[in-house]
Structures are given as C-alpha cells and as structure tokens.
Design a protein around this motif. Structure first.
Motif, PDB file in Angstrom:
ATOM      1  N   LEU A  38       0.824  -1.201   0.000  1.00  0.00           N
ATOM      2  CA  LEU A  38       0.000   0.000   0.000  1.00  0.00           C
ATOM      3  C   LEU A  38       0.866   1.262   0.000  1.00  0.00           C
ATOM      4  CD1 LEU A  38      -2.716  -0.970   2.662  1.00  0.00           C
ATOM      5  CD2 LEU A  38      -2.809  -1.277   0.182  1.00  0.00           C
ATOM      6  N   GLY A  39       0.202   2.418  -0.142  1.00  0.00           N
ATOM      7  CA  GLY A  39       0.902   3.692  -0.126  1.00  0.00           C
ATOM      8  C   GLY A  39       1.818   3.880  -1.307  1.00  0.00           C
TER       9      GLY A  39
ATOM     10  N   THR B  21      -2.105   8.741  -7.579  1.00  0.00           N
ATOM     11  CA  THR B  21      -2.660   7.751  -6.662  1.00  0.00           C
ATOM     12  C   THR B  21      -2.683   6.390  -7.348  1.00  0.00           C
ATOM     13  OG1 THR B  21      -4.065   9.394  -5.579  1.00  0.00           O
ATOM     14  CG2 THR B  21      -4.673   7.076  -5.300  1.00  0.00           C
TER      15      THR B  21
ATOM     16  N   ASP C 157      -6.355   1.948  -1.439  1.00  0.00           N
ATOM     17  CA  ASP C 157      -5.823   1.563  -0.134  1.00  0.00           C
ATOM     18  C   ASP C 157      -6.882   1.488   0.952  1.00  0.00           C
ATOM     19  OD1 ASP C 157      -3.488   1.607  -1.518  1.00  0.00           O
ATOM     20  OD2 ASP C 157      -2.461   3.058  -0.244  1.00  0.00           O
ATOM     21  N   GLU C 158      -7.737   2.494   1.049  1.00  0.00           N
ATOM     22  CA  GLU C 158      -8.714   2.509   2.135  1.00  0.00           C
ATOM     23  C   GLU C 158      -9.641   1.305   2.060  1.00  0.00           C
ATOM     24  OE1 GLU C 158     -10.466   6.340   3.390  1.00  0.00           O
ATOM     25  OE2 GLU C 158      -9.377   7.181   1.679  1.00  0.00           O
TER      26      GLU C 158
ATOM     27  N   ILE D 221       3.932  -0.823   3.609  1.00  0.00           N
ATOM     28  CA  ILE D 221       3.809   0.569   3.186  1.00  0.00           C
ATOM     29  C   ILE D 221       5.099   1.053   2.523  1.00  0.00           C
ATOM     30  CG2 ILE D 221       3.372   2.930   3.975  1.00  0.00           C
ATOM     31  CD1 ILE D 221       1.675   1.764   6.221  1.00  0.00           C
TER      32      ILE D 221
ATOM     33  N   LYS E 150      -0.473   9.271   5.868  1.00  0.00           N
ATOM     34  CA  LYS E 150      -1.889   8.964   5.693  1.00  0.00           C
ATOM     35  C   LYS E 150      -2.144   7.457   5.742  1.00  0.00           C
ATOM     36  CE  LYS E 150      -3.594   9.546   1.586  1.00  0.00           C
ATOM     37  NZ  LYS E 150      -4.124  10.190   0.344  1.00  0.00           N
ATOM     38  N   THR E 151      -1.267   6.678   5.132  1.00  0.00           N
ATOM     39  CA  THR E 151      -1.473   5.238   5.077  1.00  0.00           C
ATOM     40  C   THR E 151      -1.313   4.589   6.449  1.00  0.00           C
ATOM     41  OG1 THR E 151      -0.598   5.292   2.808  1.00  0.00           O
ATOM     42  CG2 THR E 151      -0.867   3.132   3.836  1.00  0.00           C
TER      43      THR E 151
END
Length: 255
Positions: free
Chosen positions: A10-11, A18, A22-23, A34, A48-49
C-alpha cells in the motif's frame, strides 16, 4: 483452526499520483506493506497510510526497495552490501517516524520488487537486508519466499521471518516466481487466484506453470494493491477463507 495473514503493498502513490484503493483494501487484509519513498510513496502518503491502517486495526510493515521511482522498483540495481544496508536503514527510519507519530508498532519488513527477487537468490543481498533489520530492530518480522536466501539469512541471524506466497503470480518448478517478463507470470481471474490461495492454505501445495504440484507451506498471502480488481479479489478471498473456517490474523500476535 487454520489461520493465515493477508498482506498487501500500500501507499504506492507519489505526489499527485494515486495508485490502488488503499482505504478499501484495508478492510480485508491483516498486514500492510507501506512504501517508504524510494520506489513509491512520499511523506504525506506514508503518514496517511499509517493512519488508515491504525483505524482499521491492520499491522504496519515497511516496504523498502531500490531508489527507482521511474521503474517502480522493479529494475535490478547492483549495489554493495553496505549500500543495501544504508538504503534499508534510511527507509525503515522514515516509516518508523510515522509509526511513532500515530503510536502504532512497526511489525514487519517486506522488501519490494527487484530487491525482493534478488534477495531470494543472492546471498550477499539477503544477508545485507537482514543485517540492516537486525541493526534497526531485531524483533521485526522479515517476509520472504519459501526456500529463499532471504529466509536462510534470517535463520542464520535468528531474526523472525514469515514465508510468503503470492496468490496472483505463477510459480516455477523450483518454487520461485515466474519472472514478470515471461508469458503466464500472472494469474488474471479472481477464480484462478482464489483456487491457488485455497490450495496453498488448505493443502500446502501449489501448481506450477508446468502443471506440477509442489509443496508450499506459508505464513502469509500477498495481494498486490496496484492491480485493477484488487479490492474485489481481497473481498472474495476473505469470503472464501471464511467458508473454510480459516482465520485471517496478523503475524504480530502469532510469531
């Protein structure tokens, strides 16, 4: 009951770009790898991640790679052992800063892309990665391929490790991943990926690209977050594992 960790990279955006969902993915996985700013990611995205992972109760891990934004970390670089140690420490330190900010532990380390693949076969690279982890925090769990040099280096240095399988990549008869430049390296349908995952988790076996069945006993399954349909795959995997009474759980509490 059987249990398995599900991890995802992720990230992996950068600046205005983008990559991945991820969310949404964080609702279906137990561990997040990450990106640490070298192959992808930047300070804002890392921050944020980590925050999102904390909200979802997902374990945080570092996903360090070669300094290769243009090649997404998938191009091989010939670095010395000292250089590998330095880039590892730099990236681990960067992500750890955001873990400290959000009061979550850094649980594991999974090298990215070309660094991961080279470490599977090249002893000096594997030993350099493990040396960096040992210097930084010897309790971190290192993710690596079964029977790889990276896992062997962890054993030799008494560093915790997790054997990883990829549900969307095909395997060769020696247990290595089929190189991405070869035809048939990736499984494209959700059904194919789910069937491979179930074989690995329930039977400890995987069918290779030549049709042979080889043993494969693992601790964690990887879903690639930068692929289209990754959320649908993650959701389907969780649902299918549940029907077989397989518990999805982070390795933070089980190794």
């Amino acid at each position: 009951m059987k249990q398995i960790d599900i991890n995802c990279d992720l990230g992996e955006g950068f600046g205005l770009y983008t990559i991945g969902q991820d969310e949404e993915l964080l609702s279906y996985i137990s561990s997040a790898n990450i990106a640490c700013g070298f192959h992808a990611g930047d300070p804002h995205i890392m921050n944020k991640t980590v925050a999102f992972a904390k909200q979802k109760g997902v374990s945080v891990g570092a996903h360090p790679g070669f300094y290769d934004l243009h090649g997404f970390g998938r191009r091989p670089f010939h670095l010395s052992a000292d250089e590998i140690i330095d880039i590892m420490l730099y990236q681990l330190g960067a992500l750890k800063a955001f873990c400290t900010k959000h009061e979550v532990p850094l649980v594991h380390v999974k090298p990215h892309g070309a660094l991961y693949n080279i470490a599977a076969k090249e002893p000096y690279v594997a030993k350099a990665i493990v040396s960096a982890v040992k210097q930084f925090d010897p309790t971190l769990i290192v993710y690596g391929l079964a029977n790889s040099e990276l896992i062997q280096a962890c054993v030799e240095e008494n560093i915790p490790y997790a054997i990883e399988a990829f549900i969307d990549r095909t395997y060769q008869d020696d247990g290595s991943l089929t190189p991405r430049q070869l035809e048939g390296s990736t499984l494209h349908s959700i059904d194919e990926c789910i069937q491979q995952a179930l074989s690995i988790v329930l039977k400890q076996k995987v069918t290779t690209i030549t049709g042979n069945s080889i043993p494969l006993e693992v601790d964690t399954l990887c879903i690639h977050g930068d692929h289209q349909g990754s959320v649908d795959l993650a959701r389907a995997l969780r649902e299918e594992l549940a029907t077989h009474n397989v518990i999805v759980r982070s390795l933070e509490v089980s190794i």
